[in-house]
Design an enzyme around this catalytic site. Structure first.
Site, PDB file in Angstrom:
ATOM      1  N   LEU A  86       0.852  -1.188   0.000  1.00  0.00           N
ATOM      2  CA  LEU A  86       0.000   0.000   0.000  1.00  0.00           C
ATOM      3  C   LEU A  86       0.887   1.236   0.000  1.00  0.00           C
ATOM      4  O   LEU A  86       1.954   1.238   0.602  1.00  0.00           O
ATOM      5  CB  LEU A  86      -0.857   0.019   1.271  1.00  0.00           C
ATOM      6  CG  LEU A  86      -1.931  -1.053   1.403  1.00  0.00           C
ATOM      7  CD1 LEU A  86      -2.479  -1.071   2.826  1.00  0.00           C
ATOM      8  CD2 LEU A  86      -3.056  -0.796   0.423  1.00  0.00           C
ATOM      9  N   LYS A 118      -4.624  -0.931  10.537  1.00  0.00           N
ATOM     10  CA  LYS A 118      -3.524  -1.557   9.803  1.00  0.00           C
ATOM     11  C   LYS A 118      -2.761  -2.438  10.790  1.00  0.00           C
ATOM     12  O   LYS A 118      -2.055  -1.936  11.672  1.00  0.00           O
ATOM     13  CB  LYS A 118      -2.595  -0.498   9.203  1.00  0.00           C
ATOM     14  CG  LYS A 118      -1.501  -1.126   8.357  1.00  0.00           C
ATOM     15  CD  LYS A 118      -0.760  -0.092   7.548  1.00  0.00           C
ATOM     16  CE  LYS A 118       0.128  -0.713   6.490  1.00  0.00           C
ATOM     17  NZ  LYS A 118       1.103  -1.671   7.007  1.00  0.00           N
ATOM     18  N   LYS A 318      -0.442   6.147   8.209  1.00  0.00           N
ATOM     19  CA  LYS A 318       0.405   5.653   9.301  1.00  0.00           C
ATOM     20  C   LYS A 318       0.357   6.565  10.525  1.00  0.00           C
ATOM     21  O   LYS A 318       0.242   7.784  10.386  1.00  0.00           O
ATOM     22  CB  LYS A 318       1.855   5.560   8.811  1.00  0.00           C
ATOM     23  CG  LYS A 318       2.056   4.644   7.625  1.00  0.00           C
ATOM     24  CD  LYS A 318       1.895   3.185   7.960  1.00  0.00           C
ATOM     25  CE  LYS A 318       3.183   2.568   8.434  1.00  0.00           C
ATOM     26  NZ  LYS A 318       4.099   2.186   7.377  1.00  0.00           N
ATOM     27  N   CYS A 436      41.452  -6.904  17.526  1.00  0.00           N
ATOM     28  CA  CYS A 436      40.425  -6.385  18.435  1.00  0.00           C
ATOM     29  C   CYS A 436      39.329  -7.439  18.629  1.00  0.00           C
ATOM     30  O   CYS A 436      38.682  -7.846  17.667  1.00  0.00           O
ATOM     31  CB  CYS A 436      39.829  -5.109  17.847  1.00  0.00           C
ATOM     32  SG  CYS A 436      38.458  -4.460  18.816  1.00  0.00           S
TER      33      CYS A 436
END
Ligand code: IVH
Length: 679
Positions: A86, A118, A318, A436
Site C-alpha cells: 500500500l 492496519k 500511518k 580487536c
C-alpha cells in the site's frame, strides 16, 4: 457397542465445536468467555478421547494443530493474484490528495470508504480448495512467497475447514498473522523463565514464531489471524459488489476480522476514523501501525486500478513514530565488524510503543554534535516499527547545569588500539583489525550469518564466549572445533554442541558468492559478492585480479576495487582463506561471465542515487533492481547522476539534485521506469 461408539463420537464432536467456539471468542472476538484453565481442561478431555479412539480423529480437530516434523527449508508458492503493498499517507494533506485523486477518477463528490486498522503483523495468504485449508504462504516479494502451511495450521483462529454449506472450489483469504499483546507479554515472561531470548515486540515474536522450520515450536506460540481481503477465488457466493460485503462473507465463514472496521464517507470520515482509532490504539488487543482506507465499491476499485505495486483505491495512513521522554545515564561506544565506533546512549528504561527501551543509537559524533547530546540530558527517544530506537532530540530546558561535551575516545574501548577518523568518513574506527576482540566477534558472526555461510545456532552469546576463551580467533578456527571444547562452554549441552558442529559441517558446501560475502571485505555487500562470483567465477581469479580489471565489473567502482585488493594483499587474510579451503569448504566454480554482456542491459551506463525511504521496498532491494538492469547506484549526487529517486523524508541529496537539475523520480515514477525496462 456401536451405539456406545456413536455416543463417544458425538461427545468428541461437541467438544471440538466448543473448543473452536472458544478459539473464536478469544482470537476473533477478543472476548474469552472461560478462563484458560477451563479451556485447557476441554482440550485435555478431547485429547484423551482421541487417544483412546484414534480412528475417530478428524483432520479439522483442534488437537491436530500441533505441528509436524521439521522441514529442511520452506518451499515456494507463487501468488497468482499478487500480494501488493500500500502507499502510505503520513499527514492529513496526503489523505486529502488521495481522496481528491479518487474523486477525480470516479467523477464523484463524496466516496464511500471502508476504513480499518492496519495490523502490525505478517501478511499471509490462505488457500482453501473445496472448503479445505490446503496451503498457506508468506507474502515474499509479492509474487512468490514461502510455503508455511504447517505453521499456519497450528493457528487456532484459522479454520481448517470452511462450514459445510460453503465449500467453494477455490478461495484464497488474505490477512495478517500477529500476536496479541497479552500473549506477547506472557511469551516473554516464559522466555525469561526458560533463559531464552526475549522478543522486542509482538511483531517480531509473531514473525519468529511463524517462520519456524519446526512447526511444533509454532504450535507452542499463541498466534492470531485477521482477514482483510481475498486473493484468487472461484466462488459464486463471494460478494463482488462491496469490500464490506466481502468481509461480511468472510465473517460468515468464521474468519476473524477487525471489529473496529467501519464504513465512512468523504475525507472527513477518513480523518475522524484515524483520530478515533488513534485514541483507542493503546486499548486494542493487538498492535497497529496506522489505518487503511479502501474504496468500498469493487467496481470503483477496478476503475481506479493499480500504479506499479500499489492499488490506487487504497492507502495506509500511518501513525507517527512513537516517542517518549527519558534521561541519558551514560554514553558508551560500540565497536562493529569493520572497527566503526558507534556511540550508544544508555537510557533510564522507558516504555515506547510497546517495548522497554534501555539503549538508543546516537549514530555518530556529527549527530551528537548537531543535536548537542550530553550525558545527563533529558531526551526524546523515538522508535519507528522495527528500527533501532534513536535519540531524536534533547530537551535543553531540562539541562540544569553545564555538563561536559562528549568526545569520541582516542583508543578503542575494547582492545585499546588507536582510533582514527578518515577525512571522508563520518565514523571513527578502531585500527586493531582482527586483533580487536570486538571486531573479531563481529567478523565471525558475519561469517556465520544466514546470508553468508549460514551456520545455524552460532549466535552472539556463543561467539562471545568462543572469542573470550580464545578457542576461536578467526572464521577458520570454527572448522577446527571439537566437541569437548564446545561442550565446555557455558550453557552448552552436548546435544546443542553436536547441532552446532553439524551446522558447521553442513556450511562447508556453499556458493562462491556466499563465501566472498562471508569474508567481510569492506564495501563488499551481498550484491557485490554475487556480481564478483558471477563475473569472475573463481576465488583464485578474485584474489589475483588488479583493481583496474575489477572496475570492469558493473557496480564496482574505485573504492570497492581498492578494498578488495587491500583485503587480499593482507598476508593474514590469505592464510585464513587457505585454512578455510583446507578444511573442506567448497563450491562450484565456472568460467565467469564477460562484463561486456552488461553493455546490452537496458539501463547500462546510467547512474542512480537514492534518498529517503521507499514504501514498497527496502533500499537494498531497490539497489538490486537497478543493478539488474545494468545501471549503477551511487551514494552522491553529481552532474553525472542521471536519476535521483526521492522517497519519504529525503535528505540533502534531494537539494543537491534540485540545484544540479538532475531528473527526480518519485516512487511511482521509479517503479514505472523499472517496469518499462524489465527484460
Ligand atoms: S489491504 C493491495 N488491509 O499492509 C494491498 N493490508 O502495505 C492490500 N496490512 O503487507 C492490502 N493491515 O499485510 C490491507 N487492514 C489491512 C491491513 C493490511 C495490514 C498490511 C498488508 C501488507 C501491507 C501493505
Amino acid at each position: 457397542m456401536c451405539a456406545e461408539i456413536e455416543k463417544i463420537k458425538q461427545q468428541m464432536q461437541s467438544l471440538r465445536t466448543e473448543i473452536e467456539q472458544h478459539n473464536h471468542q478469544y482470537y476473533a472476538l477478543d472476548d474469552p468467555v472461560i478462563p484458560d484453565t477451563e479451556y485447557d481442561k476441554l482440550f485435555a478431555r478431547l485429547q484423551q478421547l482421541e487417544q483412546a479412539h484414534p480412528q475417530l480423529i478428524t483432520v479439522d480437530s483442534p488437537t491436530q494443530r500441533v505441528g509436524a516434523s521439521p522441514l529442511k527449508e520452506f518451499s515456494q508458492i507463487a501468488h497468482v493474484v499478487a500480494m501488493l503493498s500500500l502507499n502510505n499517507a503520513f499527514v492529513d494533506e496526503d489523505v486529502e490528495a488521495f481522496d481528491r485523486r479518487v474523486r477525480e477518477v470516479l467523477l464523484s463528490n463524496s466516496v464511500e470508504y471502508m476504513a480499518e486498522p492496519k495490523f502490525d503483523g505478517i501478511a499471509v495468504s490462505l488457500r482453501y480448495e473445496k472448503g479445505i485449508f490446503k496451503a498457506g504462504a508468506t507474502r515474499g516479494d509479492g509474487y512468490v512467497g514461502e510455503d508455511i502451511t504447517l505453521n499456519l495450521r497450528t493457528i487456532r483462529s484459522i479454520p481448517l475447514v470452511l462450514p459445510h454449506d460453503h465449500s467453494p472450489l477455490l478461495l484464497e483469504v488474505r490477512g495478517e498473522v500477529l500476536m496479541l499483546k497479552a500473549d506477547f507479554l506472557a511469551l516473554n515472561e516464559r522466555q525469561v523463565r526458560m533463559g531464552e531470548k526475549i522478543f522486542a515486540n509482538p511483531r517480531n515474536a509473531a514473525a519468529g514464531s511463524l517462520r519456524q522450520l519446526d512447526s511444533t515450536i509454532t504450535a507452542t506460540r499463541r498466534l492470531a489471524f485477521f482477514a482483510y481481503g481475498v486473493g484468487e477465488f472461484d466462488d459464486p457466493d463471494l460478494p463482488r459488489d462491496k469490500q464490506s460485503h466481502m468481509m461480511d462473507y468472510l465473517v460468515s465463514l468464521r474468519f476473524p476480522v477487525a471489529k473496529e472496521a467501519k464504513i465512512v464517507s468523504g475525507v472527513e470520515g477518513l480523518l475522524s476514523y484515524y483520530q478515533s482509532i488513534g485514541s483507542q490504539r493503546e486499548n486494542l488487543s493487538y498492535d497497529i501501525d496506522g489505518v487503511v482506507y479502501k474504496v468500498n465499491a469493487v467496481l470503483d476499485q477496478e476503475k481506479l486500478g493499480y500504479v506499479s505495486r500499489a492499488p490506487r483505491f487504497a492507502i495506509a495512513h500511518k501513525f507517527p513514530a512513537q516517542e517518549a521522554l527519558t534521561q541519558i545515564l551514560d554514553i558508551t561506544v560500540q565497536v562493529g565488524r569493520t572497527g566503526a565506533l558507534t556511540p550508544v546512549a544508555r537510557l533510564r528504561p522507558v516504555f515506547v510503543g510497546g517495548v522497554t527501551v534501555t539503549n538508543a543509537t546516537l549514530h555518530n559524533i556529527d549527530e551528537i554534535t548537531r543535536k548537542d547530546v550530553r550525558i545527563g540530558d533529558t531526551v526524546v527517544v523515538r522508535r519507528a516499527g522495527d528500527v533501532i530506537p534513536e535519540v531524536a532530540s534533547i530537551v535543553i530546558e531540562k539541562r540544569l547545569q553545564q555538563v561536559p561535551i562528549f568526545h569520541m575516545p582516542s583508543h578503542c574501548p575494547v582492545c585499546h588500539s588507536h582510533v582514527v577518523r578518515y577525512a571522508d568518513e563520518a565514523v571513527f574506527r578502531c585500527t586493531g583489525g582482527l586483533f580487536c576482540p570486538a571486531q573479531r566477534k563481529q567478523a565471525i558472526l558475519h561469517f556465520a550469518s544466514r546470508r553468508a555461510m549460514d551456520i545455524e545456532g552460532l549466535g552472539e552469546k556463543l561467539v562471545e564466549q568462543m572469542v573470550d576463551h580464545a578457542i576461536v580467533r578467526t572464521p577458520a578456527d570454527l572448522y577446527k572445533l571439537g566437541l569437548t571444547a564446545l561442550a565446555n562452554l557455558q550453557r552448552m549441552a552436548q546435544k546443542s554442541a553436536n547441532n552446532i558442529l553439524q551446522a558447521i559441517e553442513e556450511s562447508k558446501h556453499t556458493t562462491l558468492s556466499r563465501f566472498i560475502y562471508a569474508l567481510g571485505i569492506r564495501n563488499v555487500g551481498e550484491t557485490t559478492a554475487k556480481d564478483l562470483a558471477k563475473y569472475l567465477g573463481s576465488l583464485d581469479r578474485l584474489m589475483t585480479i588488479s583493481d583496474v580489471q575489477l572496475q570492469q565489473i558493473p557496480d564496482v567502482g574505485p573504492v570497492v576495487a581498492q578494498s578488495i585488493v587491500n583485503f587480499f594483499a593482507e598476508q593474514h587474510n590469505q592464510e585464513v582463506i587457505e585454512q578455510l579451503r583446507a578444511s573442506g569448504i567448497h563450491w562450484e566454480e565456472h568460467e565467469g561471465q564477460s562484463p561486456q554482456s552488461d553493455a546490452i542491459k537496458p539501463l547500462s551506463g546510467k547512474t542512480f542515487v537514492l534518498t529517503g525511504t521507499l514504501s514498497g521496498m527496502s533500499r537494498e532491494q531497490a539497489k538490486e533492481k537497478i543493478a539488474m538492469l545494468g545501471a549503477k547506484v551511487s551514494g552522491q549526487v553529481s552532474k553525472k547522476t542521471d536519476y535521483v529517486v526521492v522517497g519519504i523524508d529525503p535528505g540533502s541529496k534531494y537539494d543537491k539534485a534540485v540545484s544540479l537539475a538532475v531528473t527526480l523520480l518519485n516512487e511511482d515514477e521509479f517503479m514505472a521506469l523499472l517496469q518499462d525496462h524489465q527484460q
